[in-house]
Design an enzyme around this catalytic site. Structure first.
Site, PDB file in Angstrom:
ATOM      1  N   THR A 157      -4.014   4.534  -1.327  1.00  0.00           N
ATOM      2  CA  THR A 157      -5.135   5.146  -0.429  1.00  0.00           C
ATOM      3  C   THR A 157      -5.879   6.400  -0.853  1.00  0.00           C
ATOM      4  O   THR A 157      -5.378   6.953  -1.817  1.00  0.00           O
ATOM      5  CB  THR A 157      -4.743   5.445   1.103  1.00  0.00           C
ATOM      6  OG1 THR A 157      -3.833   6.508   0.887  1.00  0.00           O
ATOM      7  CG2 THR A 157      -3.846   4.391   1.767  1.00  0.00           C
ATOM      8  N   ARG A 172     -15.798   2.926   3.622  1.00  0.00           N
ATOM      9  CA  ARG A 172     -16.799   3.974   4.373  1.00  0.00           C
ATOM     10  C   ARG A 172     -15.977   5.172   4.341  1.00  0.00           C
ATOM     11  O   ARG A 172     -16.389   6.176   3.839  1.00  0.00           O
ATOM     12  CB  ARG A 172     -17.393   3.278   5.493  1.00  0.00           C
ATOM     13  CG  ARG A 172     -18.583   4.314   6.013  1.00  0.00           C
ATOM     14  CD  ARG A 172     -18.843   4.423   7.507  1.00  0.00           C
ATOM     15  NE  ARG A 172     -17.640   4.632   8.212  1.00  0.00           N
ATOM     16  CZ  ARG A 172     -17.641   4.579   9.399  1.00  0.00           C
ATOM     17  NH1 ARG A 172     -18.874   4.067  10.235  1.00  0.00           N
ATOM     18  NH2 ARG A 172     -16.588   4.644  10.399  1.00  0.00           N
ATOM     19  N   GLY A 173     -14.728   4.898   5.088  1.00  0.00           N
ATOM     20  CA  GLY A 173     -14.032   6.224   5.531  1.00  0.00           C
ATOM     21  C   GLY A 173     -14.192   6.359   7.070  1.00  0.00           C
ATOM     22  O   GLY A 173     -15.238   5.793   7.685  1.00  0.00           O
ATOM     23  N   GLU A 201       0.952  -1.229  -0.007  1.00  0.00           N
ATOM     24  CA  GLU A 201      -0.032  -0.183  -0.003  1.00  0.00           C
ATOM     25  C   GLU A 201       0.755   1.289   0.032  1.00  0.00           C
ATOM     26  O   GLU A 201       1.791   1.167   0.634  1.00  0.00           O
ATOM     27  CB  GLU A 201      -0.839  -0.063   1.249  1.00  0.00           C
ATOM     28  CG  GLU A 201      -1.700   1.342   1.293  1.00  0.00           C
ATOM     29  CD  GLU A 201      -2.482   1.427   2.728  1.00  0.00           C
ATOM     30  OE1 GLU A 201      -3.417   0.631   2.866  1.00  0.00           O
ATOM     31  OE2 GLU A 201      -2.062   2.247   3.270  1.00  0.00           O
TER      32      GLU A 201
HETATM   33  P1  FAD Z   1     -17.882  -0.359   7.198  1.00  0.00           P
HETATM   34  O1  FAD Z   1     -17.755  -1.646   6.736  1.00  0.00           O
HETATM   35  O2  FAD Z   1     -19.055   0.555   6.535  1.00  0.00           O
HETATM   36  O3  FAD Z   1     -18.028  -0.455   8.674  1.00  0.00           O
HETATM   37  C1  FAD Z   1     -18.019   0.710   9.450  1.00  0.00           C
HETATM   38  C2  FAD Z   1     -18.694   0.286  10.748  1.00  0.00           C
HETATM   39  O4  FAD Z   1     -19.960   0.091  10.716  1.00  0.00           O
HETATM   40  C3  FAD Z   1     -18.345  -1.171  11.633  1.00  0.00           C
HETATM   41  O5  FAD Z   1     -18.400  -0.882  12.943  1.00  0.00           O
HETATM   42  C4  FAD Z   1     -19.385  -2.046  11.115  1.00  0.00           C
HETATM   43  O6  FAD Z   1     -19.197  -3.215  11.894  1.00  0.00           O
HETATM   44  C5  FAD Z   1     -20.415  -0.950  11.142  1.00  0.00           C
HETATM   45  N1  FAD Z   1     -21.431  -1.407   9.822  1.00  0.00           N
HETATM   46  C6  FAD Z   1     -21.052  -1.539   8.557  1.00  0.00           C
HETATM   47  N2  FAD Z   1     -22.155  -1.839   8.068  1.00  0.00           N
HETATM   48  C7  FAD Z   1     -23.114  -1.989   8.741  1.00  0.00           C
HETATM   49  C8  FAD Z   1     -24.601  -1.747   8.502  1.00  0.00           C
HETATM   50  N3  FAD Z   1     -25.127  -2.077   7.310  1.00  0.00           N
HETATM   51  N4  FAD Z   1     -25.481  -1.382   9.365  1.00  0.00           N
HETATM   52  C9  FAD Z   1     -24.888  -1.190  10.797  1.00  0.00           C
HETATM   53  N5  FAD Z   1     -23.458  -1.082  11.006  1.00  0.00           N
HETATM   54  C10 FAD Z   1     -22.774  -1.295  10.101  1.00  0.00           C
HETATM   55  N6  FAD Z   1      -9.773   5.154   5.106  1.00  0.00           N
HETATM   56  C11 FAD Z   1      -9.615   6.135   4.366  1.00  0.00           C
HETATM   57  O7  FAD Z   1     -10.188   7.343   4.454  1.00  0.00           O
HETATM   58  N7  FAD Z   1      -8.747   5.982   3.064  1.00  0.00           N
HETATM   59  C12 FAD Z   1      -8.170   4.772   2.746  1.00  0.00           C
HETATM   60  O8  FAD Z   1      -7.784   4.564   1.781  1.00  0.00           O
HETATM   61  C13 FAD Z   1      -8.273   3.709   3.462  1.00  0.00           C
HETATM   62  N8  FAD Z   1      -7.871   2.539   3.223  1.00  0.00           N
HETATM   63  C14 FAD Z   1      -7.963   1.298   4.165  1.00  0.00           C
HETATM   64  C15 FAD Z   1      -7.568   0.260   3.779  1.00  0.00           C
HETATM   65  C16 FAD Z   1      -7.651  -1.020   4.835  1.00  0.00           C
HETATM   66  C17 FAD Z   1      -7.092  -2.160   4.287  1.00  0.00           C
HETATM   67  C18 FAD Z   1      -8.419  -0.697   6.036  1.00  0.00           C
HETATM   68  C19 FAD Z   1      -8.730  -1.952   6.809  1.00  0.00           C
HETATM   69  C20 FAD Z   1      -8.858   0.475   6.239  1.00  0.00           C
HETATM   70  C21 FAD Z   1      -8.954   1.454   5.614  1.00  0.00           C
HETATM   71  N9  FAD Z   1      -9.288   2.852   5.665  1.00  0.00           N
HETATM   72  C22 FAD Z   1      -9.265   3.930   5.041  1.00  0.00           C
HETATM   73  C23 FAD Z   1     -10.023   3.140   7.016  1.00  0.00           C
HETATM   74  C24 FAD Z   1     -11.427   2.892   6.867  1.00  0.00           C
HETATM   75  O9  FAD Z   1     -11.968   3.907   6.192  1.00  0.00           O
HETATM   76  C25 FAD Z   1     -12.154   2.995   8.458  1.00  0.00           C
HETATM   77  O10 FAD Z   1     -11.795   1.885   9.061  1.00  0.00           O
HETATM   78  C26 FAD Z   1     -13.465   3.286   8.400  1.00  0.00           C
HETATM   79  O11 FAD Z   1     -13.733   3.628   9.813  1.00  0.00           O
HETATM   80  C27 FAD Z   1     -14.493   2.197   8.310  1.00  0.00           C
HETATM   81  O12 FAD Z   1     -14.449   1.759   6.791  1.00  0.00           O
HETATM   82  P2  FAD Z   1     -15.276   0.354   6.342  1.00  0.00           P
HETATM   83  O13 FAD Z   1     -15.058   0.293   4.979  1.00  0.00           O
HETATM   84  O14 FAD Z   1     -14.465  -0.751   7.113  1.00  0.00           O
HETATM   85  O15 FAD Z   1     -16.619   0.556   6.719  1.00  0.00           O
END
Ligand code: FAD
Length: 297
Positions: A48, A107-108, A17
């Site tokens: 990212t 999601r972010g 990354e």
């Molecule tokens: P989600 O999958 O939407 O989950 C977020 C939270 O909501 C979790 O607690 C989950 O349990 C809960 N949830 C999910 N879906 C639902 C639903 N339908 N109903 C109720 N609750 C729900 N951030 C950046 O800004 N830019 C990047 O480039 C970036 N790269 C990343 C790369 C990796 C490999 C990882 C692990 C993280 C990265 N992040 C990045 C951080 C990420 O954006 C954060 O961890 C963010 O808080 C959650 O994103 P997510 O896509 O996992 O969210």
């Protein structure tokens, strides 16, 4: 090439990354690091997507350069906080124009100074909705994030895995994990994910530590714990970056060797745009780790 097809069980994929430099950061420095990382023959390099502000436009540009100039497959991260459907559609069009076929759909985090993510009007609340939208609006291979130590907002692993499965059911082809430093957390997470019916490859991601203050901040933000023995070692040399880096590299080598011996489909490195210490680590790993990787022969 679609990254989902790389994890077909024939080999262990290697990936890195990188992140876009800040507005006044040095892009040439990033491309120098990318050039060195590309020589390690990775299966893909991910880029990212800035949590807000000016680096966002850079993600597509850098991913395109990795693909079209360095000739390496790329995975463009995409977040949906503070974005409408139209914004995301625009971003998908830009990715298509550049021939980018792979997206890590996220999601972010909440914008700076805010504690919670508030759904943008006309946008998405969670990453599973983004995955669904991408699926309907293009022919991308889609990855999503997974959390071996549970996402900080989730009440427990069970709930977090229900939500992870939503992303897979919406069309995600693979999962890349948050950083973790104790492989036991990853193995437990992988077993629980399989029990929860998640059948796509789960790629562990490791973070080579090189700066004590920085890792303390990042680890606490993303809820990754540093094992007490490693923490003790690091805290004793916290002001001496060379020693911190030495312990960090040692730990990542041990961690990676153990993961490679435990049937992982791939190994992803958070490079922090630093090629030198990633190269040191890769060269120390067993020669047959990444079967098609000529640099290791
Ligand atoms: P989600 O999958 O939407 O989950 C977020 C939270 O909501 C979790 O607690 C989950 O349990 C809960 N949830 C999910 N879906 C639902 C639903 N339908 N109903 C109720 N609750 C729900 N951030 C950046 O800004 N830019 C990047 O480039 C970036 N790269 C990343 C790369 C990796 C490999 C990882 C692990 C993280 C990265 N992040 C990045 C951080 C990420 O954006 C954060 O961890 C963010 O808080 C959650 O994103 P997510 O896509 O996992 O969210």
């Amino acid at each position: 090439m679609k990254i989902g097809n790389i994890f077909d069980g024939s080999k262990t994929a290697l990936s890195f990354e990188v992140f876009p430099p800040s507005r006044d950061g040095n892009i040439e420095e990033l491309y120098r690091a990318v050039g060195e990382l590309a020589e390690l023959n990775p299966d893909f390099i991910s880029v990212t997507y800035g949590a807000g502000g000016g680096t966002r436009e850079k993600t597509v540009e850098i991913a395109s350069t990795i693909r079209n100039k360095f000739g390496r497959e790329t995975l463009a991260h995409l977040t949906c906080v503070q974005a409408t459907r139209d914004d995301i559609r625009e971003q998908l069009d830009r990715l298509k124009e550049e021939g980018i076929e792979n997206i890590l759909a996220l999601r972010g985090d909440p914008p700076k100074g805010e504690e919670r993510v508030v759904k943008t009007k006309g946008g998405f609340g969670y990453a599973n909705e983004l995955v669904e939208f991408i699926k309907l609006n293009g022919d991308f291979s889609i990855g999503v994030a997974g959390y071996p130590e549970v996402h900080p907002e989730a009440p427990d692993m069970e709930h977090d895995l229900v939500n992870l499965k939503r992303k897979v059911d919406a069309g995600a082809d693979f999962i890349i994990t948050q950083m973790f430093f104790d492989n036991g957390d990853f193995y437990r997470f992988r077993d629980n994910a399989i029990s929860a019916g998640i059948r796509v490859p789960i790629i562990p991601a490791v973070f080579p530590i090189f700066n004590y203050k920085q890792i303390s901040r990042i680890a606490s933000l993303c809820g990754a714990k540093i094992p007490p023995r490693l923490h003790d070692k690091l805290s004793k040399v916290s002001e001496k970056n060379e020693e911190v880096e030495k312990y960090g590299i040692e730990h990542t080598i041990l961690q990676s060797e153990d993961l490679l011996g435990n049937e992982v489909s791939g190994l992803h490195f958070y490079s922090m745009n630093r090629s030198r210490h990633v190269m040191k680590i890769i060269r120390e790993l067993p020669k047959k780790s990444f079967e098609n990787n000529s640099i290791l022969e």
